[in-house]
Write a protein that holds these residues in place. Structure first.
Motif, PDB file in Angstrom:
ATOM      1  N   LEU A  25       2.119  -8.635  15.464  1.00 21.13           N
ATOM      2  CA  LEU A  25       1.727  -9.566  14.407  1.00 21.13           C
ATOM      3  C   LEU A  25       0.489  -8.995  13.746  1.00 21.13           C
ATOM      4  O   LEU A  25      -0.492  -8.693  14.414  1.00 21.13           O
ATOM      5  CB  LEU A  25       1.417 -10.938  15.007  1.00 21.13           C
ATOM      6  N   ASP A  26       0.546  -8.829  12.420  1.00 20.12           N
ATOM      7  CA  ASP A  26      -0.611  -8.357  11.654  1.00 20.12           C
ATOM      8  C   ASP A  26      -1.100  -9.512  10.796  1.00 20.12           C
ATOM      9  O   ASP A  26      -0.418  -9.923   9.849  1.00 20.12           O
ATOM     10  CB  ASP A  26      -0.227  -7.142  10.799  1.00 20.12           C
ATOM     11  N   VAL A  27      -2.265 -10.052  11.129  1.00 19.80           N
ATOM     12  CA  VAL A  27      -2.805 -11.252  10.483  1.00 19.80           C
ATOM     13  C   VAL A  27      -3.688 -10.842   9.309  1.00 19.80           C
ATOM     14  O   VAL A  27      -4.617 -10.048   9.477  1.00 19.80           O
ATOM     15  CB  VAL A  27      -3.627 -12.088  11.485  1.00 19.80           C
ATOM     16  N   GLY A  28      -3.399 -11.389   8.135  1.00 20.85           N
ATOM     17  CA  GLY A  28      -4.140 -10.990   6.939  1.00 20.85           C
ATOM     18  C   GLY A  28      -3.789  -9.563   6.571  1.00 20.85           C
ATOM     19  O   GLY A  28      -4.657  -8.710   6.377  1.00 20.85           O
ATOM     20  N   CYS A  29      -2.498  -9.305   6.454  1.00 21.65           N
ATOM     21  CA  CYS A  29      -1.992  -7.928   6.329  1.00 21.65           C
ATOM     22  C   CYS A  29      -2.348  -7.267   5.004  1.00 21.65           C
ATOM     23  O   CYS A  29      -2.239  -6.048   4.865  1.00 21.65           O
ATOM     24  CB  CYS A  29      -0.478  -7.904   6.524  1.00 21.65           C
ATOM     25  N   GLY A  30      -2.757  -8.050   3.992  1.00 15.16           N
ATOM     26  CA  GLY A  30      -3.094  -7.461   2.702  1.00 15.16           C
ATOM     27  C   GLY A  30      -1.907  -6.712   2.108  1.00 15.16           C
ATOM     28  O   GLY A  30      -0.779  -7.210   2.123  1.00 15.16           O
ATOM     29  N   ARG A  41       5.469   3.406  14.297  1.00 14.68           N
ATOM     30  CA  ARG A  41       5.362   3.686  15.731  1.00 14.68           C
ATOM     31  C   ARG A  41       6.453   2.979  16.536  1.00 14.68           C
ATOM     32  O   ARG A  41       6.442   2.987  17.762  1.00 14.68           O
ATOM     33  CB  ARG A  41       3.984   3.257  16.247  1.00 14.68           C
ATOM     34  N   GLY A  42       7.382   2.332  15.817  1.00  8.04           N
ATOM     35  CA  GLY A  42       8.525   1.724  16.486  1.00  8.04           C
ATOM     36  C   GLY A  42       8.400   0.242  16.776  1.00  8.04           C
ATOM     37  O   GLY A  42       9.249  -0.320  17.477  1.00  8.04           O
ATOM     38  N   LEU A  43       7.378  -0.430  16.242  1.00  7.93           N
ATOM     39  CA  LEU A  43       7.209  -1.857  16.483  1.00  7.93           C
ATOM     40  C   LEU A  43       7.886  -2.675  15.390  1.00  7.93           C
ATOM     41  O   LEU A  43       7.932  -2.262  14.229  1.00  7.93           O
ATOM     42  CB  LEU A  43       5.726  -2.242  16.545  1.00  7.93           C
ATOM     43  N   GLU A  44       8.383  -3.834  15.773  1.00  3.63           N
ATOM     44  CA  GLU A  44       8.865  -4.846  14.826  1.00  3.63           C
ATOM     45  C   GLU A  44       7.657  -5.680  14.449  1.00  3.63           C
ATOM     46  O   GLU A  44       7.004  -6.276  15.319  1.00  3.63           O
ATOM     47  CB  GLU A  44       9.931  -5.710  15.501  1.00  3.63           C
ATOM     48  N   VAL A  45       7.321  -5.734  13.155  1.00  2.00           N
ATOM     49  CA  VAL A  45       6.030  -6.294  12.733  1.00  2.00           C
ATOM     50  C   VAL A  45       6.228  -7.529  11.853  1.00  2.00           C
ATOM     51  O   VAL A  45       6.913  -7.464  10.823  1.00  2.00           O
ATOM     52  CB  VAL A  45       5.198  -5.253  11.955  1.00  2.00           C
ATOM     53  N   ASP A  46       5.608  -8.638  12.255  1.00  2.79           N
ATOM     54  CA  ASP A  46       5.461  -9.799  11.380  1.00  2.79           C
ATOM     55  C   ASP A  46       4.118  -9.649  10.681  1.00  2.79           C
ATOM     56  O   ASP A  46       3.064  -9.660  11.337  1.00  2.79           O
ATOM     57  CB  ASP A  46       5.487 -11.098  12.180  1.00  2.79           C
ATOM     58  N   GLU A  52      -0.383 -14.273  -2.306  1.00  2.00           N
ATOM     59  CA  GLU A  52       0.919 -13.801  -2.793  1.00  2.00           C
ATOM     60  C   GLU A  52       0.796 -12.485  -3.556  1.00  2.00           C
ATOM     61  O   GLU A  52       1.701 -11.648  -3.514  1.00  2.00           O
ATOM     62  CB  GLU A  52       1.573 -14.865  -3.687  1.00  2.00           C
ATOM     63  N   ALA A  53      -0.327 -12.275  -4.248  1.00  2.00           N
ATOM     64  CA  ALA A  53      -0.478 -11.043  -5.036  1.00  2.00           C
ATOM     65  C   ALA A  53      -0.481  -9.810  -4.141  1.00  2.00           C
ATOM     66  O   ALA A  53       0.189  -8.815  -4.434  1.00  2.00           O
ATOM     67  CB  ALA A  53      -1.762 -11.109  -5.864  1.00  2.00           C
ATOM     68  N   VAL A  54      -1.228  -9.860  -3.028  1.00  2.00           N
ATOM     69  CA  VAL A  54      -1.250  -8.685  -2.159  1.00  2.00           C
ATOM     70  C   VAL A  54       0.081  -8.519  -1.431  1.00  2.00           C
ATOM     71  O   VAL A  54       0.528  -7.393  -1.182  1.00  2.00           O
ATOM     72  CB  VAL A  54      -2.421  -8.723  -1.144  1.00  2.00           C
ATOM     73  N   LEU A  55       0.748  -9.635  -1.123  1.00  8.23           N
ATOM     74  CA  LEU A  55       2.064  -9.526  -0.475  1.00  8.23           C
ATOM     75  C   LEU A  55       3.089  -8.923  -1.434  1.00  8.23           C
ATOM     76  O   LEU A  55       3.962  -8.155  -1.013  1.00  8.23           O
ATOM     77  CB  LEU A  55       2.542 -10.894   0.010  1.00  8.23           C
ATOM     78  N   ALA A  56       2.995  -9.258  -2.711  1.00  3.23           N
ATOM     79  CA  ALA A  56       3.908  -8.661  -3.684  1.00  3.23           C
ATOM     80  C   ALA A  56       3.703  -7.148  -3.733  1.00  3.23           C
ATOM     81  O   ALA A  56       4.669  -6.373  -3.796  1.00  3.23           O
ATOM     82  CB  ALA A  56       3.684  -9.277  -5.060  1.00  3.23           C
ATOM     83  N   ALA A  57       2.440  -6.709  -3.665  1.00  4.65           N
ATOM     84  CA  ALA A  57       2.158  -5.267  -3.637  1.00  4.65           C
ATOM     85  C   ALA A  57       2.691  -4.639  -2.354  1.00  4.65           C
ATOM     86  O   ALA A  57       3.240  -3.534  -2.362  1.00  4.65           O
ATOM     87  CB  ALA A  57       0.657  -5.026  -3.760  1.00  4.65           C
ATOM     88  N   ALA A  58       2.557  -5.361  -1.236  1.00  2.00           N
ATOM     89  CA  ALA A  58       3.062  -4.857   0.043  1.00  2.00           C
ATOM     90  C   ALA A  58       4.577  -4.701   0.010  1.00  2.00           C
ATOM     91  O   ALA A  58       5.123  -3.684   0.442  1.00  2.00           O
ATOM     92  CB  ALA A  58       2.647  -5.797   1.176  1.00  2.00           C
ATOM     93  N   ARG A  59       5.247  -5.705  -0.536  1.00  2.00           N
ATOM     94  CA  ARG A  59       6.720  -5.649  -0.596  1.00  2.00           C
ATOM     95  C   ARG A  59       7.192  -4.543  -1.534  1.00  2.00           C
ATOM     96  O   ARG A  59       8.287  -4.014  -1.374  1.00  2.00           O
ATOM     97  CB  ARG A  59       7.275  -7.004  -1.046  1.00  2.00           C
ATOM     98  N   GLY A  60       6.360  -4.207  -2.517  1.00  2.00           N
ATOM     99  CA  GLY A  60       6.734  -3.150  -3.453  1.00  2.00           C
ATOM    100  C   GLY A  60       6.525  -1.748  -2.908  1.00  2.00           C
ATOM    101  O   GLY A  60       6.952  -0.772  -3.517  1.00  2.00           O
ATOM    102  N   PRO A  64       9.015   0.262   5.989  1.00  2.00           N
ATOM    103  CA  PRO A  64      10.128   0.305   6.943  1.00  2.00           C
ATOM    104  C   PRO A  64      10.774  -1.073   7.062  1.00  2.00           C
ATOM    105  O   PRO A  64      10.113  -2.097   6.871  1.00  2.00           O
ATOM    106  CB  PRO A  64       9.451   0.711   8.257  1.00  2.00           C
ATOM    107  N   ALA A  65      12.055  -1.091   7.388  1.00  2.00           N
ATOM    108  CA  ALA A  65      12.765  -2.365   7.522  1.00  2.00           C
ATOM    109  C   ALA A  65      12.175  -3.224   8.628  1.00  2.00           C
ATOM    110  O   ALA A  65      12.391  -4.439   8.660  1.00  2.00           O
ATOM    111  CB  ALA A  65      14.245  -2.096   7.794  1.00  2.00           C
ATOM    112  N   ALA A  66      11.421  -2.623   9.536  1.00  2.00           N
ATOM    113  CA  ALA A  66      10.868  -3.359  10.677  1.00  2.00           C
ATOM    114  C   ALA A  66       9.632  -4.183  10.317  1.00  2.00           C
ATOM    115  O   ALA A  66       9.070  -4.850  11.179  1.00  2.00           O
ATOM    116  CB  ALA A  66      10.521  -2.383  11.799  1.00  2.00           C
ATOM    117  N   VAL A  67       9.192  -4.148   9.054  1.00  2.00           N
ATOM    118  CA  VAL A  67       8.064  -4.984   8.627  1.00  2.00           C
ATOM    119  C   VAL A  67       8.614  -6.214   7.920  1.00  2.00           C
ATOM    120  O   VAL A  67       9.363  -6.102   6.947  1.00  2.00           O
ATOM    121  CB  VAL A  67       7.109  -4.224   7.686  1.00  2.00           C
ATOM    122  N   HIS A  68       8.223  -7.398   8.395  1.00  2.00           N
ATOM    123  CA  HIS A  68       8.687  -8.660   7.814  1.00  2.00           C
ATOM    124  C   HIS A  68       7.473  -9.391   7.229  1.00  2.00           C
ATOM    125  O   HIS A  68       6.640  -9.908   7.979  1.00  2.00           O
ATOM    126  CB  HIS A  68       9.365  -9.517   8.886  1.00  2.00           C
TER     127      HIS A  68
END
Length: 200
Positions: A25-30, A41-46, A52-60, A64-68
């Protein structure tokens, strides 16, 4: 000049991931840079952030598919108890109540690690001495990054900034009560590192 104090410590933080860790879990992921490093490194990450603005940049980004990614305020988020092998808070705890540490502790699996790269309010002579020492080093690092990355576009989005209100002695006192066996040390660039491993 694009020298990011949090990014500077990523390599050290990745060394705290426990062997065999699967869920993070990455809290305040920016914008998600550290979450993506965990996924590589092989982790499934929440990866959670309330902006929302920084999350939109993150999604863009090429994630890896393992980041949610999820838009949420941690204070309103239901965390499954004992679920995560690794939890990270990079320059985000000072946006939250300090009691968030106890909630994150409960979300750790046995043997899981909580790591906080935090900002603190300067209150002691030691704080001010480290802060003063950081100024010329910070200037040199900014210049080095500027020379290396000349011509690169600046980041389109930056995470929101807040001034920390909690002192390092207060953080240490809280961790002493709620995170037995924690390690805490002051770092250069106006940061501290707190590491806690939940007993098995």
């Amino acid at each position: 000049m694009p020298f990011d104090h949090n990014d500077h410590y990523h390599r050290s933080l990745l060394r705290t991931v426990p062997p065999g860790a699967r869920r993070a879990l990455d809290v305040g992921c920016g914008t998600g840079r550290f979450a993506r490093a965990l996924a590589r490194r092989g982790l499934e990450v929440d990866a959670v952030d309330r902006d929302e603005a920084v999350l939109a940049a993150a999604r863009g980004s090429a994630a890896p598919a393992a980041v949610h990614y999820r838009q949420s305020d941690l204070t309103e988020l239901q965390l499954p108890p004992g679920h995560y092998d690794f939890i990270s808070c990079l320059a985000s705890l000072h946006h939250l109540p300090l009691d968030s540490l106890a909630r994150l502790r409960e979300a750790l699996a046995p043997g899981g690690v909580l790591v906080v790269l935090g900002c603190y309010r300067e209150t002691t002579p030691g704080d001010r001495l480290i802060s003063l020492a950081a100024v010329p080093v910070n200037a040199l690092c900014r210049l080095a990054v500027h020379l290396r990355e000349r011509g690169a576009p600046p980041p389109a989005v930056r995470a929101p900034i807040a001034m920390p209100q909690t002192s390092l002695p207060d953080i240490r006192a809280y961790a002493t009560r709620h995170l037995p066996g924690f390690r805490l040390r002051r770092l250069l660039f106006w940061r501290y590192l707190l590491v806690y491993r939940r007993p098995r």
